[in-house]
Structure formats: structure tokens, C-alpha cells
Design an enzyme around this catalytic site. Structure first.
Site, PDB file in Angstrom:
ATOM      1  CE  LYS A  97      -0.464  -0.460   5.041  1.00 15.93           C
ATOM      2  NZ  LYS A  97      -1.088  -0.925   6.249  1.00 15.93           N
TER       3      LYS A  97
ATOM      4  CE1 TYR B 136      11.018  32.153   3.994  1.00 19.27           C
ATOM      5  CE2 TYR B 136      11.559  29.638   3.802  1.00 19.27           C
ATOM      6  CZ  TYR B 136      11.198  31.172   3.481  1.00 19.27           C
ATOM      7  OH  TYR B 136      10.847  30.936   2.087  1.00 19.27           O
TER       8      TYR B 136
HETATM    9  C1  LIG Z   1      -0.389  -1.894   6.600  1.00 23.04           C
HETATM   10  C2  LIG Z   1      -0.885  -3.118   6.880  1.00 23.04           C
HETATM   11  C3  LIG Z   1      -0.202  -4.365   7.123  1.00 23.04           C
HETATM   12  C4  LIG Z   1       1.436  -4.436   7.031  1.00 23.04           C
HETATM   13  O1  LIG Z   1       1.854  -4.098   8.459  1.00 23.04           O
HETATM   14  P1  LIG Z   1       3.512  -3.786   8.769  1.00 23.04           P
HETATM   15  O2  LIG Z   1       3.306  -3.450  10.185  1.00 23.04           O
HETATM   16  O3  LIG Z   1       4.006  -2.665   7.879  1.00 23.04           O
HETATM   17  O4  LIG Z   1       4.061  -5.042   8.507  1.00 23.04           O
HETATM   18  C5  LIG Z   1      -0.711  -5.537   7.500  1.00 23.04           C
HETATM   19  N1  LIG Z   1      -2.236  -5.671   7.575  1.00 23.04           N
HETATM   20  C6  LIG Z   1      -2.965  -4.465   7.229  1.00 23.04           C
HETATM   21  C7  LIG Z   1      -4.273  -4.479   7.378  1.00 23.04           C
HETATM   22  C8  LIG Z   1      -2.314  -3.369   7.010  1.00 23.04           C
HETATM   23  O5  LIG Z   1      -3.069  -2.073   6.932  1.00 23.04           O
END
Ligand SMILES: *Cc1c(COP(=O)(O)O)cnc(C)c1O
Length: 407
Positions: free
Chosen positions: A62, A298
Site C-alpha cells: 500500500k 526563515y
Molecule cells: C499496513 C498493514 C499491514 C502491514 O503492516 P506492517 O506493520 O507494515 O507489517 C498488514 N495488514 C494491514 C491490514 C495493514 O493495513
């Protein structure tokens, strides 16, 4: 119907392409595909079961593979023998199919647009939807019965159900899910191939919260089995859950952070030796010598004490270098840690290189990752930002081109 205007709008809103690889600015994210393959290998070894089948390893891609660029990461993992991929959004899954990926892809986010219309798109791209509401199941059943061409070679349409065992975010409660069972049992065109949940506290030193969720999850799976529904894939564990709790590995694990070489929590000596996959580097584009009392950036938040050499690097908060690093964070130059001085601005940041003999225009500056024997980790940056390493890597923005390196 308002279909056409919406589609036109979607076209207008299409994301612009990422920064071109021939961008002249020396700021880049270098992604090591060798490290990625290494991490998959050590995670697989760590999850290997001496007795019984080992769990499947699914890569979580993702958010553009946690900022690494999803198509290249997916292709590398596919060739390295990963069992499947998970994305949050339908469009993330479509992107991977359009890039030619053949692996099973699970869409975990469970959002398919108004009236669940996106479910057709999911099936047309052979994506496995995650569902948790009656309306979604009804819609999927309707599609399966009226558009058989969307089911692979006349087979039943696979989907997963999501149960909320304690995250209280997404998913049907165990009791709502039991009501959904009837819907599923009565749907000849559908096949419940997976049941999932998600840990809220897998990285907590105290494992009791995760174990409560796991027990609830198993109870739901048993109820399913009693109705004659036995999904082939029970899955609940993210990186921390899978690496810490052998009893949570079940049929499949959803591994995100660990694949990118970052420990999801302190794993101790027995944890796999992960290698960071992302390195962010740039170069010195300006140098100046400041006199005692001169100020920088800044708001003039930093004042030179004595004569100081200041270098300017072309990376700023619009690239994902958090403003929280102003006057706190470090970068690497000629293998030495140098402090960020003054405020991180949108495109530029200043570092104090007085202590680095010979520092010059064009020198490489590392913002994240290793240079010679020094290293800036995502964990270190996360601490300054008061956040977690997941946010550090996903924050590196689109205008930083990704370069893929071997090794
Ligand atoms: C992001 C996510 C994962 C992976 O999590 P990590 O801690 O990065 O391994 C697994 N399951 C779901 C539903 C997620 O949203």
C-alpha cells in the site's frame, strides 16, 4: 445518471506522473532491490515452521509500497517468489495489474466507492476484495451471477471477510459477521477464500492485547467452520505480529515494514537481520562562510557562534523532509554526521559542515541511510518527528525520483 461527469472528473484528477528519472536536481531516493530480496529471504526463514506447513508470506505494498514505488517492488518480490500482495486501495491493485503483475492481490481497504461499484473493477482486474458489510456481499453476489465473464474461467469469485477483533476501525464485529455467514452460505457464485483481522498492538511489549484479538479471531473461524465455511486463508499478522508470535502466523502473514528493512519493534538478537531498502541522498549546491552572530534561514532561528561553514542542500519539507528536523536532525557528509541548522524550508535545508575537512560543492549528502560507516535510520528521524518509521518512508514525496539499485 451522473456517470459521465464523475468519470470526466476522475480523469482530471488523475495523479501526475512521478518525478522523471532525468530530473536535474541531485535529490533522489535510491531503492536497493538486493536488500528487498534479502529481507524477503530472512523474513521467510524467520517464519519457517519446523512442523506443519509454513505460513504464506504476502507483501504489503500500500501507499506506493511504503514510498518505494509499488510496480518495481512488486516485480522484484514476484520474481523472488513471494506468495501474494496486499494493497489498501482498489486503484493501488489496478496499478499493479496494469504493470503486469500476475500474483494474487488482496485489496484490504474494503472501500469500493458509492454502491460498491468498484467491485466490478476489482474482479475485472482479478483482485481479491475484502468485504465486511452485507451490502458489499450482496453486490458481489449480484455481479457474480449477472456477469459471469468477470469470474475467472467460470470459477466462483473469491473474496475475504474482515472481522474487527479489537482495532475498532474497519471490519464486521464478530456478531455482525455471524449474520453475514448466511448471506455467504446462500451465494453459489461466491467463494469465501479468506478471513482476516488486524492487530492493534502487535508491537507492544505486552502481548496480551494481541492474544485477546487472536482468541476472538479463532472463535470466529470456528463458528465459520461449524457452518461449513472453511476459508483456506486465515490471516491476522502484520510484520510485528508474524515475527513475534508463532501462533499468530496461521495460513498467511501480511508483511509490510520488515520487507523494507525496518524493525517494526525491537526484535532482539533472534530477529532477522533486515537491511534498509531506501536511501535518500542529495548534494551540496551552495557553500558559505558565516561570521560570528550571522543568522540562518526563515525566522533566523539559528545564530553562528564563531566562524561557521554552512552548506545548502536541495531538499525540503515538500520532499518529505519534516520541518520537525529543523535545528535537531542530522545528515551525513563525507561519512560524518552534520547537524541541520535553521529551519527546514520547502525546497532547501542548511547544514553546518564546519567540522568536515574539505567539505565542498557537489559533495554527496545522505538524508536517510548509510554513508561510509555512518547511518541515519528511519527510526532516528521518526523520533525527531514524534512519529513512527512508517510515516518517515511514506512521506518521501513524489517529486523525489526513485532510482533502483543493484545492490
Ligand atoms: C499496513 C498493514 C499491514 C502491514 O503492516 P506492517 O506493520 O507494515 O507489517 C498488514 N495488514 C494491514 C491490514 C495493514 O493495513
Amino acid at each position: 445518471m451522473t456517470d459521465r461527469p464523475i468519470e470526466e472528473e476522475v480523469r482530471v484528477l488523475k495523479p501526475r506522473r512521478a518525478a522523471p528519472a532525468d530530473a536535474v536536481r541531485p535529490t533522489r531516493a535510491e531503492i536497493s532491490l538486493t536488500a528487498l530480496r534479502h529481507n524477503l529471504r530472512v523474513v521467510k526463514n524467520a517464519l519457517h515452521q519446523e512442523q506443519g506447513p509454513s505460513p504464506a508470506v504476502w507483501g504489503v505494498l500500500k501507499a506506493d509500497a511504503y514510498g518505494h514505488g509499488a510496480p518495481a517492488v512488486a516485480r522484484t518480490l514476484e520474481r523472488a517468489g513471494i506468495d501474494g500482495l496486499c494493497v489498501a486501495l482498489l486503484e493501488e491493485g489496478v496499478e499493479l495489474r496494469e504493470a503486469g503483475l500476475e500474483l494474487p492481490i488482496i485489496v484490504m481497504g474494503g472501500y469500493y466507492g458509492p454502491h460498491h461499484r468498484g467491485l466490478e473493477d476489482a474482479l475485472a482486474h482479478r483482485l481479491t476484495p475484502v468485504l465486511y458489510e452485507r451490502g458489499q456481499v450482496e453486490r458481489l453476489r449480484h455481479i457474480a451471477s449477472t456477469q459471469p465473464e468477470l469470474s475467472p474461467s467460470g470459477e466462483r469469485v473469491n473474496f475475504h471477510l474482515k472481522v474487527d477483533t479489537g482495532m475498532a476501525r474497519l471490519g464486521a464485529s464478530p456478531s455482525e459477521l455471524r449474520e453475514l455467514f448466511d448471506e455467504v452460505v446462500g451465494s453459489p457464485g461466491l467463494s469465501l477464500s479468506g478471513l482476516m483481522s488486524h492487530f492493534a498492538t502487535a508491537d507492544d511489549p505486552d502481548p496480551s492485547g494481541a492474544m485477546v484479538q487472536l482468541a476472538r479471531f479463532r472463535a470466529v473461524a470456528q463458528d465459520l467452520a461449524a457452518r461449513g465455511l472453511e476459508p483456506k486463508q486465515l490471516h491476522i499478522a502484520n510484520s510485528a505480529g508474524a515475527l513475534r508470535f508463532p501462533n499468530a502466523r496461521l495460513d498467511a502473514t501480511r508483511i509490510g515494514l520488515a520487507l523494507y528493512g525496518i524493525e517494526p519493534c525491537p526484535l532482539g538478537d533472534t530477529g532477522p537481520e533486515l537491511r534498509p531498502t531506501m536511501r535518500v541522498r542529495t548534494e551540496v549546491v551552495a557553500m558559505r562562510t558565516l561570521a560570528d552572530g550571522d543568522r540562518v534561514g526563515y525566522g533566523h532561528t539559528w545564530t553562528a557562534v564563531g566562524e561557521r561553514r554552512i552548506a545548502t542542500v536541495p531538499i525540503g519539507y515538500a520532499d518529505g523532509l519534516s520541518r520537525a528536523l529543523s535545528n535537531r536532525g542530522h545528515m551525513l557528509l563525507r561519512g560524518q554526521r552534520v547537524p541541520i541548522v535553521g529551519i527546514v524550508s520547502m525546497d532547501l535545508t542548511t547544514i553546518d559542515v564546519t567540522e568536515v575537512p574539505g567539505a565542498a560543492l557537489g559533495d554527496e549528502v545522505v538524508v536517510l541511510g548509510a554513508q561510509e560507516n555512518e547511518r541515519i535510520t528511519a527510526e532516528e528521524i521518526a523520533e525527531h518527528m514524534r512519529t513512527i518509521p512508517w510515516e518517515v518512508v511514506t512521506s518521501i514525496s513524489r517529486r523525489v525520483p526513485r532510482f533502483y539499485r543493484e545492490p
